[in-house]
Design a protein around this motif. Structure first.
Motif, PDB file in Angstrom:
ATOM      1  N   ARG A  59       4.507  37.772  48.156  1.00  0.00           N
ATOM      2  CA  ARG A  59       3.069  38.034  48.105  1.00  0.00           C
ATOM      3  C   ARG A  59       2.337  36.980  47.272  1.00  0.00           C
ATOM      4  N   GLU A  60       2.950  36.571  46.160  1.00  0.00           N
ATOM      5  CA  GLU A  60       2.316  35.560  45.319  1.00  0.00           C
ATOM      6  C   GLU A  60       2.135  34.252  46.080  1.00  0.00           C
ATOM      7  N   ILE A  61       3.151  33.862  46.858  1.00  0.00           N
ATOM      8  CA  ILE A  61       3.056  32.634  47.655  1.00  0.00           C
ATOM      9  C   ILE A  61       1.932  32.756  48.675  1.00  0.00           C
ATOM     10  N   ALA A  62       1.913  33.890  49.382  1.00  0.00           N
ATOM     11  CA  ALA A  62       0.886  34.108  50.398  1.00  0.00           C
ATOM     12  C   ALA A  62      -0.513  34.085  49.786  1.00  0.00           C
ATOM     13  N   ILE A  63      -0.662  34.701  48.607  1.00  0.00           N
ATOM     14  CA  ILE A  63      -1.969  34.767  47.951  1.00  0.00           C
ATOM     15  C   ILE A  63      -2.417  33.387  47.486  1.00  0.00           C
ATOM     16  N   LEU A  64      -1.523  32.642  46.846  1.00  0.00           N
ATOM     17  CA  LEU A  64      -1.894  31.315  46.345  1.00  0.00           C
ATOM     18  C   LEU A  64      -2.270  30.376  47.479  1.00  0.00           C
ATOM     19  N   ARG A  65      -1.706  30.599  48.647  1.00  0.00           N
ATOM     20  CA  ARG A  65      -2.079  29.783  49.797  1.00  0.00           C
ATOM     21  C   ARG A  65      -3.460  30.180  50.328  1.00  0.00           C
ATOM     22  N   ARG A  66      -3.826  31.432  50.103  1.00  0.00           N
ATOM     23  CA  ARG A  66      -5.095  31.957  50.612  1.00  0.00           C
ATOM     24  C   ARG A  66      -6.272  31.604  49.719  1.00  0.00           C
ATOM     25  N   VAL A  67      -6.040  31.478  48.409  1.00  0.00           N
ATOM     26  CA  VAL A  67      -7.157  31.297  47.474  1.00  0.00           C
ATOM     27  C   VAL A  67      -7.202  29.862  46.940  1.00  0.00           C
ATOM     28  N   ARG A  68      -7.843  28.978  47.663  1.00  0.00           N
ATOM     29  CA  ARG A  68      -7.982  27.588  47.257  1.00  0.00           C
ATOM     30  C   ARG A  68      -9.393  27.387  46.708  1.00  0.00           C
ATOM     31  N   HIS A  69      -9.508  27.315  45.398  1.00  0.00           N
ATOM     32  CA  HIS A  69     -10.816  27.272  44.735  1.00  0.00           C
ATOM     33  C   HIS A  69     -10.701  26.364  43.523  1.00  0.00           C
ATOM     34  N   PRO A  70     -11.779  25.642  43.173  1.00  0.00           N
ATOM     35  CA  PRO A  70     -11.719  24.719  42.027  1.00  0.00           C
ATOM     36  C   PRO A  70     -11.341  25.385  40.708  1.00  0.00           C
ATOM     37  N   ASN A  71     -11.560  26.695  40.588  1.00  0.00           N
ATOM     38  CA  ASN A  71     -11.244  27.393  39.338  1.00  0.00           C
ATOM     39  C   ASN A  71     -10.007  28.279  39.464  1.00  0.00           C
ATOM     40  N   ILE A  72      -9.146  27.954  40.423  1.00  0.00           N
ATOM     41  CA  ILE A  72      -7.863  28.646  40.581  1.00  0.00           C
ATOM     42  C   ILE A  72      -6.759  27.593  40.625  1.00  0.00           C
ATOM     43  N   VAL A  73      -5.700  27.823  39.880  1.00  0.00           N
ATOM     44  CA  VAL A  73      -4.579  26.877  39.846  1.00  0.00           C
ATOM     45  C   VAL A  73      -4.009  26.716  41.256  1.00  0.00           C
ATOM     46  N   LYS A  74      -3.826  25.478  41.679  1.00  0.00           N
ATOM     47  CA  LYS A  74      -3.340  25.192  43.030  1.00  0.00           C
ATOM     48  C   LYS A  74      -1.814  25.255  43.101  1.00  0.00           C
ATOM     49  N   LEU A  75      -1.333  25.775  44.210  1.00  0.00           N
ATOM     50  CA  LEU A  75       0.085  25.707  44.543  1.00  0.00           C
ATOM     51  C   LEU A  75       0.239  24.599  45.577  1.00  0.00           C
ATOM     52  N   ASN A 145     -10.646  18.479  31.870  1.00  0.00           N
ATOM     53  CA  ASN A 145     -12.106  18.431  31.733  1.00  0.00           C
ATOM     54  C   ASN A 145     -12.666  19.674  31.048  1.00  0.00           C
ATOM     55  N   GLY A 146     -11.784  20.580  30.653  1.00  0.00           N
ATOM     56  CA  GLY A 146     -12.236  21.809  30.002  1.00  0.00           C
ATOM     57  C   GLY A 146     -12.709  22.868  30.971  1.00  0.00           C
ATOM     58  N   ASP A 147     -12.400  22.698  32.267  1.00  0.00           N
ATOM     59  CA  ASP A 147     -12.787  23.697  33.264  1.00  0.00           C
ATOM     60  C   ASP A 147     -11.697  24.752  33.400  1.00  0.00           C
ATOM     61  N   LEU A 148     -12.128  25.978  33.663  1.00  0.00           N
ATOM     62  CA  LEU A 148     -11.213  27.109  33.710  1.00  0.00           C
ATOM     63  C   LEU A 148     -10.440  27.160  35.022  1.00  0.00           C
ATOM     64  N   LYS A 149      -9.166  27.594  34.938  1.00  0.00           N
ATOM     65  CA  LYS A 149      -8.302  27.752  36.103  1.00  0.00           C
ATOM     66  C   LYS A 149      -7.598  29.108  35.998  1.00  0.00           C
ATOM     67  N   VAL A 150      -7.862  29.990  36.934  1.00  0.00           N
ATOM     68  CA  VAL A 150      -7.188  31.290  36.954  1.00  0.00           C
ATOM     69  C   VAL A 150      -5.766  31.091  37.455  1.00  0.00           C
TER      70      VAL A 150
END
Length: 467
Positions: A59-75, A145-150
């Motif tokens: 589920r974590e893999i599937a979710i990280l692939r679904r949520v690509r956003h500048p403030n979310i850590v990329k997989l 850059n001091g920007d937040l990453k979930v």
């Protein structure tokens, strides 16, 4: 003296340990060629199987692939050996937001910036049916850059896994950040629970301490159920007003994310980021020892924890002439699908090639080349005067009609299953849901019908060739 090099994991040089938990360790890594830095999360396959957490990892893999956003850590990539699973992720050089708070409360403008980025990421997740369920400063990282990453979506859930009553029933999260309805264990709205946790984070950033705290869990839970907290004298009236709407014990009365984003306190200096998620890259490696990764039952049975291997053998071959003919000169080959990507599609994904439609998502199989698919999408777009942006194996179709939720934007991505078959996945990235469904029914499906793979037709061709 020669510089000591780290262990090699495919094309990554693995270095120091960044952190660890019960089932995973996180290491710093870099690509020696490009000098890019990464964080590699290493999961012990045996522990995952024994603990029954296979579904959580999938589920974590599937979710990280679904949520690509500048403030979310990329997989970026998932790899595996017989004993380990590796998540190659974005490296957040600034560390945990918790470390900043541990030094004392933040200035209002700084706290507001982090909160704006957190809400932006959470809103993006919720719009895609993803609910984090463990929002806390330890899971909020900062880049250079001091920007937040979930980060850390290990306890997350998705809308299609929520029961028929529309509620989550899993008791999970960190005690001080849990919403009262989660503690009640009678089912809860995961989106509302995330909003409560965001409110706790905001209070902590501004106060330097938690609104509800006690050494005794029972007393802590009583305080959370009561929902009675006091704001320090340095809190502005706008901030107090927002917090009192977020930390409401009755979830039905709790403020929503659109309402949060409409608050004057929130809107100050807020910059809405316009971005295209399809521009991001994701790879799931199927050229490793165990292409089935998590599903490989031949995991190590040794009780001792294996170390990171010095090398991982790969079997990837160089692009063939067939590849250059199929994908077109100058066009990159589509990323391959393996077990991880197919898992991230819907359960029971039908590989017969039939045109499959889901809410805000469409996919089909085809034997056409990438260039043929792109040309067909451009042709379909021209019928409704949509603009087209193409990058490698991704195509973005954007309408000009300004609806209530802005213009419709559809992203198409092409994945390889075999050298002769690909999957085309289309998703609504922006715009109205009804408009997307109408576009699929009237324009997309009829326009792409000729591309859809027909297994029976292929069998007929083979039969006629053999005669």
């Amino acid at each position: 003296m020669a510089e000591k090099k780290g262990l090699l994991l495919g094309r990554y040089e693995v270095g120091r340990l960044l952190g660890h938990g019960n089932f995973a360790k996180v290491y710093h890594a870099k690509n020696p060629t490009t000098k890019e830095e990464f964080a590699i999360k290493v999961l012990d396959k045996e522990k995952i199987f024994k603990s029954g957490l296979v579904g959580h990892v999938k589920r974590e893999i599937a979710i990280l692939r679904r949520v690509r956003h500048p403030n979310i850590v990329k997989l970026f990539e998932v790899m595996a050996t017989k004993s380990k699973i590796y998540f190659v992720m974005e490296f957040a050089r600034g560390g945990e937001l918790f470390n900043k708070v541990a030094k004392g409360r933040l200035q209002e403008d700084v706290a507001r910036k982090y909160f704006q980025q957190l809400i932006s990421a959470v809103a993006f997740c919720h719009a895609r049916g993803v609910f984090h369920r463990d929002i806390k400063p330890e899971n909020l990282l900062l880049d250079e850059n001091g920007d937040l990453k979930v980060s850390d979506f290990g306890l997350s859930t998705v809308a299609d896994q929520i029961r028929h009553d529309g509620r989550s029933h899993t008791f999970c999260g960190t005690p001080a950040y849990l919403a009262p309805e989660v503690l009640a264990q009678k089912g809860y709205d995961a989106a509302k629970a995330d909003i409560w946790s965001c409110g706790i984070v905001l209070f902590l950033l501004m106060a330097g301490y938690l609104p509800f705290q006690d050494r005794s869990l029972i007393i802590l839970y009583r305080k959370i159920f009561k929902g009675d907290f006091r704001c320090p004298k340095w809190f502005s009236s706008g901030l107090i007003s927002l917090l009192r709407r977020m930390l409401v014990t009755v979830p039905e009365r709790r403020i929503t994310i659109p309402e949060i984003m409409g608050k004057k306190w929130f809107k100050k200096d807020f910059r809405q980021i316009k971005f295209y998620p399809e521009d991001d890259e994701f790879h799931s490696s199927d050229d490793i020892d165990s292409p089935k990764a998590i599903d490989d039952e031949s995991h190590s049975s040794s009780s001792s924890e294996p170390s990171i291997p010095s090398t991982i053998k790969t079997s990837a071959s160089s692009p063939s002439l067939l590849g250059s003919q199929k994908y077109g000169l100058g066009m990159r080959r589509p990323p391959s699908l393996n077990a991880f990507d197919i898992i991230s599609f819907s359960p029971g994904f039908d590989l017969s090639g039939l045109f499959e439609e889901k809410e805000e998502e469409t996919r089909f199989m085809t034997a056409a080349s990438v260039s043929q698919i792109v040309s067909k999408l451009e042709e379909v777009a021209s019928l409704v005067s949509f603009t087209v942006r193409t990058k490698d194996c991704r195509v973005s179709l954007e309408g000009t009609k300004e609806g209530e939720k802005g213009p419709l934007r559809v992203a198409a991505e092409i994945f390889e299953i075999t050298p002769s078959l690909v999957v085309v996945e289309l998703k609504k990235n922006a715009g109205d849901k009804m408009e997307y469904e109408d576009f699929c029914r009237k324009v997309l499906k009829p326009g792409l019908q000729d591309l859809i793979y027909n297994p029976s037709a292929s069998e007929e061709n083979i039969s006629s060739d053999s005669k």
